[in-house]
Design an enzyme around this catalytic site. Structure first.
Site, short mmCIF file in Angstrom:
data_model
loop_
_atom_site.label_atom_id
_atom_site.label_comp_id
_atom_site.label_asym_id
_atom_site.label_seq_id
_atom_site.Cartn_x
_atom_site.Cartn_y
_atom_site.Cartn_z
N ASP A 286 44.24 0.76 45.72
CA ASP A 286 45.77 1.19 46.02
C ASP A 286 45.43 2.53 47.02
OD1 ASP A 286 48.47 1.69 46.44
OD2 ASP A 286 48.52 1.69 44.13
C1 BGC Z 1 51.52 1.94 46.14
C2 BGC Z 1 51.46 0.28 46.42
C3 BGC Z 1 51.40 -0.05 47.82
C4 BGC Z 1 50.53 0.82 48.62
C5 BGC Z 1 50.79 0.47 50.28
C6 BGC Z 1 50.92 2.60 47.28
O1 BGC Z 1 51.53 3.89 47.09
O2 BGC Z 1 51.38 2.27 44.95
O3 BGC Z 1 52.15 -0.44 45.64
O4 BGC Z 1 51.35 -1.42 47.93
O5 BGC Z 1 51.08 2.38 48.50
O6 BGC Z 1 52.08 0.79 50.73
#
Ligand code: BGC
Length: 738
Positions: A286
Site C-alpha cells: 500500500d
Molecule cells: C489506500 C489504498 C489505495 C492506495 C493508492 C492508499 O492510501 O489505502 O486502498 O489503493 O492508497 O491510492
C-alpha cells in the site's frame, strides 16, 4: 432500461462461460516463462529494481511527472499510479519504449466504484445482494478505465468490516464472509473478464491483504490482532474467492497483524498466498507501507525495511523507494539474494505479459471520448443504484410519494450536492456529471408540482440559522423529502468516527420538521451504518441510499415515486449505539447466551443486545411471505449435499423483488460455531399474488469450516437451517450430518 441491463448481463454471462478456457489460454501462452527468463538474464540490477517500483503521478492532471519520464527512459521505473487519460498514458509509454529493453510501463488507478461513470459505493452495491450487478458495474468501470489507458485497478477491496466506526467500511461488501466472497469474485470477473489483455478489461487487485478491516477501535491504520482461525474462517475467504476468480495482484495492508506488519509478513505473503493458494501473480505494497515499517518499529531503517518486505514476499513498492534505493547494497551485503529479486521481477513481468502489454503497449486514443460516460453506462448506473437502496421503514405506506403531489419541500444540503452523491472514492468522476436528489426529483415530476428547496444547514450542520426557512418550506408544502446523513468525506480512508449518529444538529432539524405535523420521508446518504434510533422510532419512512453515484438522484427519484420498488438488504448491521460495537449477526455462541430473566448472561445493563436493524434486513413496497420449508433429506454424509426449498409469495398489491436468504447453524463443533451463518441468497421477482419455490443447495463448502488446526472439515452433527427475509427471521428446519 431493462433491455440494456439484460443485454449487458447476457454479454457478461456469455463471456464468463468462456472465462475458464480463455484465462487458461492467456495463462499458458507459449514460452512466456522462457521469454521472462531471457529478459531477466539481460536486465541489470538497477533495471530489475526499477520494475519493483511504483510512483505517484500528478492526480489533478493525470500526467506523469518529469522524473518519471527520465526514469522510464532508462528502464528504471515499472509502474505509476494516477497517471491516466489515453494521451498522458501513451506519452509515458512512448518513453518506456525508448528504454533499452522496452519493458512496457504499467498504469494503475483506484477504480473503486466506477471510473468516470460512478456507481454506488461498494457497500451500497452489496446491499443489492446482486453479484451480477457488481459484475456489470465492474465491467463498465473496466471498459472506461482501459479506454483511458488504465490497465490496473486497485480493486476490489474485499476487507470484512465489522466496525462501522471504520470509515473504509464503505469500500467493501460489509460484515459477512459469504456475501463478501460472492461480491469479491463477481467484481474480479467484471474487471478482468475472460482475458484482461482485451481493450475493455483491466487487471484487478484484491486488497488490503490482510485484516485491515479489523483495525482496533475502528481507527484507520490501527493495529489488528486476529486469531489465525478467525483469519481462515472470516477474513481470508473473500480473498480466496478473488484468487479463485483469477485475480492476479494483491495489495498488502497498512496494519500490523498479530505483531507483524502485513507488508513484511512472510506467513501471509508467502506461506498462505504462494504456498497454500498457489498464487502466481504479484503483491504491491500500500501507499508508503514499506516506509511505514520503520514507524511500526519493525524495521530499523530504510534498508532493513526493504530487506524485510522483499524477503517476506512483497514484489512492488508503492511510492516510497526503500527497495529501489537499497536493493544493490542489500545484495552486496548478502542480506537479499538475486534470486529473491528475480522472482519478484518475474511475477511482475508475468502479469505484464498477461496484460498483453508486450504485444500492444499503447492505448487507442480514439476510444476514450466515446466510452466514458456513455449513455448505456449511465443507464446501468441508475438501475444498479436503485437496486442498492434499502427501505428501512415505511409506516402507513408513506412511500412511494404520489407523482401528482402539488407542493413538495426538499430539505437538507445533501439533497443538492453533486460532490457528495458521488461518494468517497470516485475515480475520475466529475461532480458536474452527477444528478443530485433534487435534480432527480425535478426530472421525475412535471411542471405541475411546485418544489421548494431549502437546505436548512450544511452536512456538518453546526449552524442552525437556515432552519426557519426550511421549516417554512415544509409548512407550505404537502410533503417533504428530508435528505440527511454524511458528506462523502465523512466515510472512506482516514475518516473514522467515534460517534456514528447524524452529524451535527441534523437531528434537531428532523425533529423540527416532525413537529410541524406535515408528512415527510427521510432519505439517508452515508457510507456506514448510523445509530439513527430517533429516526427509527419516530420518522414515518426511511430510505437508505448510501452514496449512489453519477445517476444517484434519478435513481432516488425512481424509488421515491414508485417507478422502482426497493429491494436492497443491509449488508451490515446497524447498531443502536457505538457501545455495542462490534455487533454482527454471525457472532460465535457464548456460554451464557442472553436470557432476560437472568442477570448473569451476556448482555448490557443499558441497551438491548439486538441491533437497530439486522443484517439482511430491508422492506419493499409490497409484502412477501415465506412458507412450506422442505429439505431433501433429514440426514446426509459429510461429503453429501442437500437441498432446502421454500415457497415465497408476493402477498401485496404490486410487483416486487425479495432477497430470499438461507442461514445455517452447526449446533456442536470442535471449535465454537457462529449462531447463524448466511450460506445462500436469491433475488426473486414476483408479480402481485405470485408464488414461487426457491431452492438452495447446501454442499460441503457451505457446511464446513476451518478447525483448530486450520484444516477445512465438515463435522458430523446436527444443523439448523433457516430460510427468511433477514438474519433475524425465517422458517426453521434441521438436519444431521452423519
Ligand atoms: C489506500 C489504498 C489505495 C492506495 C493508492 C492508499 O492510501 O489505502 O486502498 O489503493 O492508497 O491510492
Amino acid at each position: 432500461m431493462r433491455q440494456i441491463f439484460s443485454r449487458i448481463v447476457s454479454f457478461i454471462l456469455l463471456t464468463s462461460l468462456l472465462t475458464t478456457t480463455l484465462v487458461a489460454q492467456r495463462r499458458n501462452q507459449p514460452n512466456v516463462e522462457a521469454k521472462i527468463n531471457a529478459l531477466i538474464a539481460r536486465m541489470t540490477l538497477a533495471e530489475k529494481l526499477g520494475q519493483l517500483q511504483q510512483l505517484d503521478g500528478d492526480f489533478p492532471t493525470g500526467a506523469g511527472r518529469p522524473e518519471h519520464f527520465e526514469m522510464v527512459k532508462k528502464g528504471l521505473l515499472g509502474s505509476t499510479l494516477n497517471v491516466r487519460g489515453a494521451k498522458n498514458v501513451n506519452e509515458l509509454q512512448r518513453a518506456a519504449m525508448q528504454s533499452r529493453l522496452k519493458i512496457p510501463h504499467l498504469f494503475a488507478f483506484d477504480v473503486i466504484h466506477g471510473y468516470r461513470t460512478i456507481f454506488p459505493v461498494p457497500l451500497g452495491e452489496a446491499a443489492s445482494f446482486d453479484p451480477k450487478a457488481a459484475e456489470m458495474s465492474s465491467y463498465i468501470a473496466a471498459k472506461e478505465s482501459r479506454a483511458a489507458g488504465v490497465a490496473w485497478t486497485f480493486a476490489p477491496m474485499v476487507d470484512i468490516a465489522r466496525d462501522p466506526r471504520w470509515g473504509r467500511i464503505v469500500e467493501g461488501a460489509g460484515e459477512d464472509t459469504y456475501l463478501g466472497a460472492q461480491f469479491a469474485a463477481a467484481r474480479v470477473r467484471g474487471f478482468q473478464g475472460p482475458d484482461y489483455s482485451r481493450p475493455d478489461r483491466v487487471l484487478a487487485c484484491a486488497k488490503h491483504w490482510v485484516a485491515y478491516g479489523a483495525a482496533q477501535a475502528g481507527r484507520d491504520y490501527n493495529t489488528t490482532d486476529i486469531s489465525e482461525n478467525t483469519l481462515y474462517n472470516v477474513y481470508f475467504p473473500p480473498f480466496k474467492a478473488a484468487k479463485d476468480a483469477g485475480v492476479d495482484t494483491f495489495m498488502s495492508s497498512f496494519n500490523s497483524l498479530n505483531g507483524i506488519p502485513a507488508t513484511a509478513d512472510r506467513w501471509t505473503l508467502t506461506d498462505v498466498l504462494r504456498n497454500q493458494w498457489k498464487f502466481d501473480g504479484f503483491v504491491v505494497s500500500d501507499y508508503t507501507s514499506v516506509m511505514e515499517l520503520v514507524n511500526h518499529g519493525y524495521a530499523r531503517d530504510e534498508a532493513d525495511a526493504a530487506q524485510l518486505a522483499l524477503n517476506a514476499g512483497l514484489d512492488m513498492e508503492m511510492v516510497s523507494r526503500f527497495m529501489n534505493q537499497n536493493g544493490e547494497k542489500l545484495v552486496k551485503e548478502k542480506k537479499l539474494s538475486m534470486a529473491t529479486i528475480d522472482e519478484a521481477v518475474r511475477r511482475i513481468l508475468r502479469i505484464k505479459f498477461r496484460l498483453g502489454l508486450f504485444d500492444n503497449p499503447y492505448t487507442d486514443e480514439s476510444l476514450e471520448a466515446k466510452t466514458l460516460l456513455a449513455p448505456e453506462h449511465r443507464k446501468a448506473a441508475r438501475e444498479i443504484a436503485a437496486e442498492s437502496f434499502v427501505l428501512l421503514k415505511n409506516d402507513n405506506q408513506t412511500l412511494p410519494v404520489r407523482k401528482n403531489v402539488k407542493e413538495l419541500a426538499v430539505v437538507g444540503a445533501l439533497a443538492d450536492s453533486k460532490e457528495d452523491i458521488l461518494g468517497s472514492w470516485n475515480g475520475d468522476g466529475k461532480a458536474a456529471d452527477a444528478v443530485t436528489v433534487l435534480e432527480g426529483i425535478k426530472n421525475k415530476l412535471g411542471p405541475n408540482t411546485k418544489i421548494r428547496y431549502a437546505p436548512g444547514c450544511d452536512a456538518k450542520c453546526e449552524d442552525t440559522s437556515g432552519f426557519d426557512k426550511a421549516l417554512d418550506a415544509v409548512r407550505d408544502s404537502d410533503f417533504t423529502i428530508l435528505v440527511l446523513g454524511e458528506s462523502a468525506g465523512m466515510s472512506g480512508e482516514a475518516s473514522s468516527r467515534s460517534d456514528i449518529d447524524l452529524p451535527g444538529r441534523q437531528l434537531e432539524l428532523v425533529r423540527a420538521v416532525a413537529k410541524t405535523g406535515k408528512p415527510y420521508a427521510v432519505v439517508l446518504m452515508n457510507g456506514r451504518p448510523l445509530t439513527i434510533n430517533w429516526l427509527a422510532e419516530n420518522s414515518p419512512a426511511i430510505l437508505e441510499t448510501w452514496f449512489a453515484g453519477t445517476e444517484g438522484g434519478n435513481a432516488v427519484a425512481d424509488v421515491l415515486f414508485g417507478d422502482v420498488n426497493p429491494s436492497g438488504k443491509l449488508p451490515v448491521t446497524f447498531p443502536r449505539s457505538v457501545g455495542q460495537i462490534p455487533l454482527f449477526y454471525n457472532q460465535p455462541s457464548t456460554g451464557r447466551p442472553f436470557d432476560a430473566n437472568n442477570k448473569y448472561t451476556s448482555k448490557y445493563l443499558d441497551v438491548p443486545n439486538t441491533p437497530l436493524y439486522p443484517f439482511g434486513y430491508g422492506l419493499s413496497y409490497t409484502k412477501f411471505q415465506i412458507s412450506n420449508l422442505r429439505l431433501s433429506a433429514k440426514q446426509i454424509a459429510p461429503n453429501g449435499s442437500l437441498t432446502v426449498t421454500a415457497d415465497v409469495e408476493n402477498t401485496g398489491a404490486r410487483e416486487g423483488t425479495e432477497v430470499v436468504q438461507l442461514y445455517i447453524r452447526d449446533l456442536v463443533g470442535s471449535i465454537v460455531r457462529p449462531v447463524k451463518e448466511l450460506k445462500g441468497f436469491e433475488r426473486v421477482t414476483l408479480k402481485a399474488g405470485e408464488k414461487r419455490a426457491v431452492t438452495f443447495t447446501l454442499k460441503p463448502e457451505q457446511l464446513g469450516f476451518y478447525n483448530a488446526q486450520n484444516k477445512f472439515v465438515v463435522e458430523p452433527g446436527d444443523f439448523r437451517v433457516w430460510v427468511g427475509q433477514s438474519s433475524a427471521d425465517g422458517l426453521e428446519g434441521s438436519f444431521t450430518v452423519k
